[in-house]
Each structure stands twice: as C-alpha cells, then as structure tokens.
Design a protein around this motif. Structure first.
Motif, PDB file in Angstrom:
ATOM      1  N   UNK A  22      37.503  49.993  41.779  1.00 54.88           N
ATOM      2  CA  UNK A  22      38.334  48.903  42.266  1.00 54.88           C
ATOM      3  C   UNK A  22      39.685  49.062  41.577  1.00 54.88           C
ATOM      4  N   UNK A  23      40.794  49.092  42.322  1.00 58.02           N
ATOM      5  CA  UNK A  23      42.100  49.265  41.700  1.00 58.02           C
ATOM      6  C   UNK A  23      42.281  48.281  40.550  1.00 58.02           C
ATOM      7  N   UNK A  24      42.830  48.759  39.455  1.00 58.15           N
ATOM      8  CA  UNK A  24      42.947  47.925  38.271  1.00 58.15           C
ATOM      9  C   UNK A  24      43.775  46.681  38.515  1.00 58.15           C
ATOM     10  N   UNK A  25      44.722  46.752  39.390  1.00 57.07           N
ATOM     11  CA  UNK A  25      45.571  45.597  39.616  1.00 57.07           C
ATOM     12  C   UNK A  25      44.985  44.597  40.584  1.00 57.07           C
ATOM     13  N   UNK A  26      43.841  44.910  41.184  1.00 58.32           N
ATOM     14  CA  UNK A  26      43.269  44.015  42.183  1.00 58.32           C
ATOM     15  C   UNK A  26      42.288  43.053  41.558  1.00 58.32           C
ATOM     16  N   UNK A  27      41.991  41.984  42.293  1.00 58.39           N
ATOM     17  CA  UNK A  27      41.039  40.993  41.816  1.00 58.39           C
ATOM     18  C   UNK A  27      39.685  41.306  42.374  1.00 58.39           C
ATOM     19  N   UNK A  28      38.682  41.509  41.529  1.00 56.72           N
ATOM     20  CA  UNK A  28      37.351  41.855  42.016  1.00 56.72           C
ATOM     21  C   UNK A  28      36.794  40.725  42.858  1.00 56.72           C
ATOM     22  N   UNK A 180      34.549  45.670  34.730  1.00 56.35           N
ATOM     23  CA  UNK A 180      33.740  46.767  35.249  1.00 56.35           C
ATOM     24  C   UNK A 180      33.030  47.603  34.198  1.00 56.35           C
ATOM     25  N   UNK A 181      32.844  47.074  33.000  1.00 62.49           N
ATOM     26  CA  UNK A 181      32.099  47.810  31.961  1.00 62.49           C
ATOM     27  C   UNK A 181      30.671  47.292  31.944  1.00 62.49           C
ATOM     28  N   UNK A 182      29.796  48.007  32.634  1.00 63.85           N
ATOM     29  CA  UNK A 182      28.419  47.554  32.789  1.00 63.85           C
ATOM     30  C   UNK A 182      27.548  47.967  31.613  1.00 63.85           C
ATOM     31  N   UNK A 183      26.660  47.056  31.243  1.00 63.42           N
ATOM     32  CA  UNK A 183      25.780  47.299  30.101  1.00 63.42           C
ATOM     33  C   UNK A 183      24.604  48.180  30.507  1.00 63.42           C
ATOM     34  N   UNK A 226      31.739  32.671  26.952  1.00 62.32           N
ATOM     35  CA  UNK A 226      30.566  33.416  27.407  1.00 62.32           C
ATOM     36  C   UNK A 226      30.152  33.017  28.817  1.00 62.32           C
ATOM     37  N   UNK A 227      29.748  34.024  29.608  1.00 64.00           N
ATOM     38  CA  UNK A 227      29.477  33.777  31.013  1.00 64.00           C
ATOM     39  C   UNK A 227      28.713  34.967  31.575  1.00 64.00           C
ATOM     40  N   UNK A 228      28.078  34.754  32.717  1.00 65.15           N
ATOM     41  CA  UNK A 228      27.475  35.860  33.441  1.00 65.15           C
ATOM     42  C   UNK A 228      28.592  36.550  34.213  1.00 65.15           C
ATOM     43  N   UNK A 229      28.354  37.757  34.706  1.00 63.98           N
ATOM     44  CA  UNK A 229      29.414  38.451  35.421  1.00 63.98           C
ATOM     45  C   UNK A 229      28.803  39.393  36.442  1.00 63.98           C
ATOM     46  N   UNK A 230      29.649  40.248  37.055  1.00 61.38           N
ATOM     47  CA  UNK A 230      29.175  41.194  38.052  1.00 61.38           C
ATOM     48  C   UNK A 230      27.950  41.944  37.553  1.00 61.38           C
TER      49      UNK A 230
END
Length: 286
Positions: A22-28, A180-183, A226-230
């Motif tokens: 996803x382009x860095x400047x865009x909003x996921x 976008x840093x997935x665990x 703290x929150x859930x994410x993608x």
C-alpha cells in the motif's frame, strides 16, 4: 494490534494480510484485521482460545497463511468476523476454499507448536450488514477437536463484563504499528470498554460503518493508545474471563477519539442459544 483507518476490518483486514503493498502516503482501508498496536508479546498459553484463521493457498507461507483471528468457543467450534470470509477478501466463496484452517495452540506462526485443523463448516451470520458492519460474525465447525482448556466462555446478554470501564484484553497476530508491520508471534493489548454514547459520537455513520450499541461495543482509550489493528479481525476481546467482543472495524489504529469497534458477543450467544438468551436478564447494552 489494530486496524487501519476506518476499521471496517473485514475487507481491509483480510486484504492487508496478503501483504499487498500500500503506498506509504495512502490511508489503509478501514478494516478489522489488525494486530495489536501498542501491545506486548504473550505466550499462547496465556490466551489459549486465540486461534489464527489461515490459508496458505491464498496468503502464502510467510506467516503460515494467517489472515484473520478467531476464537475457540467449543472444542470443535470457533467464531470469527464475517468480513474475514467475504468473497472480496478470499477471491471466491468461502466454501470453495480447500485449505481453510485454524491454527491453535501456537505462539509463533512459523513454529511446529499446536494444531492445524481444517474447517469443515462455515455459517456466516445471515443478518450481517456490510454497510454498518452490524452482526459481523461467523461460526466455523472444525474437522478435529481442540483441548477443553482452549475454550473460552461467552458473555451473554446482561453480563456485567460489558460495563463501561471494564478492563479487557485483545490478542492477535495483526499489525503492531498501524503501518503494515505484522507480528509473527502472538501479542496482546490491555484496553477498557467505553460508553456507547462515546462510540456513537465517534462513528455516527459513514463509509466505514455506523456504531450500533445492540450489536457492537468499542474499547480502547479516548485519548488513543493500545488497539487492535489490521490482521486482528475476528480475534478475541476478553474481560473477566469471558469473551465479550470480536475484533471488527474502526478508523485507523489507536487514534485519539476513534476507538476500536468489536462485535458484541451477546449477539453470537443470541444466535446460537436463542431460548437461553430470551430468559437472560434484560439489558439495554447487551
């Protein structure tokens, strides 16, 4: 561990798990498939009901095919987010996916720990509304059995665990930064259940969804944190030893004034046990 922009986690979450750039400047996209942002690593033994929904055919082997979370509510039954099984996420109807599995009892997705069990039955909530994100849950039957110790109890209508201010824990393998840093290893975050009126003001309606107190709850901190994410979509929110929510949607991850929105598990209980729910103590919030 949370979603990006508007957390209609469903679509964005599952798509994010493909690791499509996803382009860095865009909003996921606003989706509920997030990783715990601002969280901490845990061993799966601390939250054994947390399982990964995976398909290596669709999402590759980098993270064992994980694309959403799920929760063990019975030895051969798990629940997840309905949006995780949308055709736009999977590229085909879910019943056509040959290698859909749950990964249970595993901290590191690439380890040999735990079990991988095929999904044999999929029941998407027929009342799921893709416009508001209301009713965002699906029930999956497994081809094998999980240990009883992995099963978490569900909070039914009127359960005090839904009360605002209650401390809860969300867990998953989602995005840990919102960038976008997935665990690869399981993570968790501590959040608080927030009042319905605060959530309704945050999400009065729009392209990302609309807050509905009967079928949703939100959790986090008004100031962000703290929150859930993608990638966390469908994963558990647990309070007082009971499952109260499934990661569903939101706007961004951990943003001030935009808490994470979860499917209210009392709706799952109503769907699975209508007679029992009808006898439960009435509540305007559950």
């Amino acid at each position: 561990m949370r979603r990006s922009i508007a957390r209609a986690l469903i679509r964005p979450l599952a798509l994010a798990a493909t690791v499509t750039a996803i382009p860095l400047g865009s909003t996921p996209p606003a989706v509920a498939d997030s990783v715990v942002v601002g969280g901490f690593p845990i061993d799966v033994s601390e939250a054994p009901w947390t399982v990964a929904l995976a398909s290596r055919d669709l999402f590759g082997g980098t993270r064992a095919g994980q694309f959403c979370g799920a929760v063990a509510i019975g030895r051969s039954t798990v629940v997840t987010a309905a949006h995780c099984l949308a055709e736009e996420v999977l590229g085909a109807p879910p019943d056509g996916l040959r290698d859909l599995k749950v990964i249970a009892g595993r901290t590191d997705l690439l380890s040999g720990q735990g079990q991988e069990i095929a999904v044999r039955e999929i029941r998407v909530n027929p009342a799921y509304d893709v416009t508001t994100n209301s009713g965002d849950f699906a029930v999956l039957g497994l081809a094998g059995s999980l240990p009883q110790s992995a099963v978490v109890a569900m909070a039914g209508p009127g359960d005090p665990a839904y009360a605002p201010g209650t401390e809860a824990v969300v867990s998953g393998w989602g995005d840990t930064t919102g960038a976008g840093r997935y665990a690869r290893r399981l993570r968790a975050a501590r959040v608080r259940v927030l009042p319905d009126d605060l959530c309704a003001r945050a999400y009065p309606g729009g392209p990302d969804g609309t807050y509905r107190a009967r079928t949703m709850l939100c959790a986090g901190e008004p100031a962000g944190g703290p929150d859930g994410c993608q990638g966390d979509s469908g994963g558990p929110l647990v309070a007082e030893g009971r499952l109260i929510g499934l990661v569903s949607w939101g706007s961004g991850c951990g943003r001030p004034g935009l808490p994470g929105v979860y499917t209210r598990v009392s709706e799952v209980v109503r769907a699975l046990h209508p007679a029992t729910s009808a006898r439960a103590r009435p509540s305007t919030h559950a």
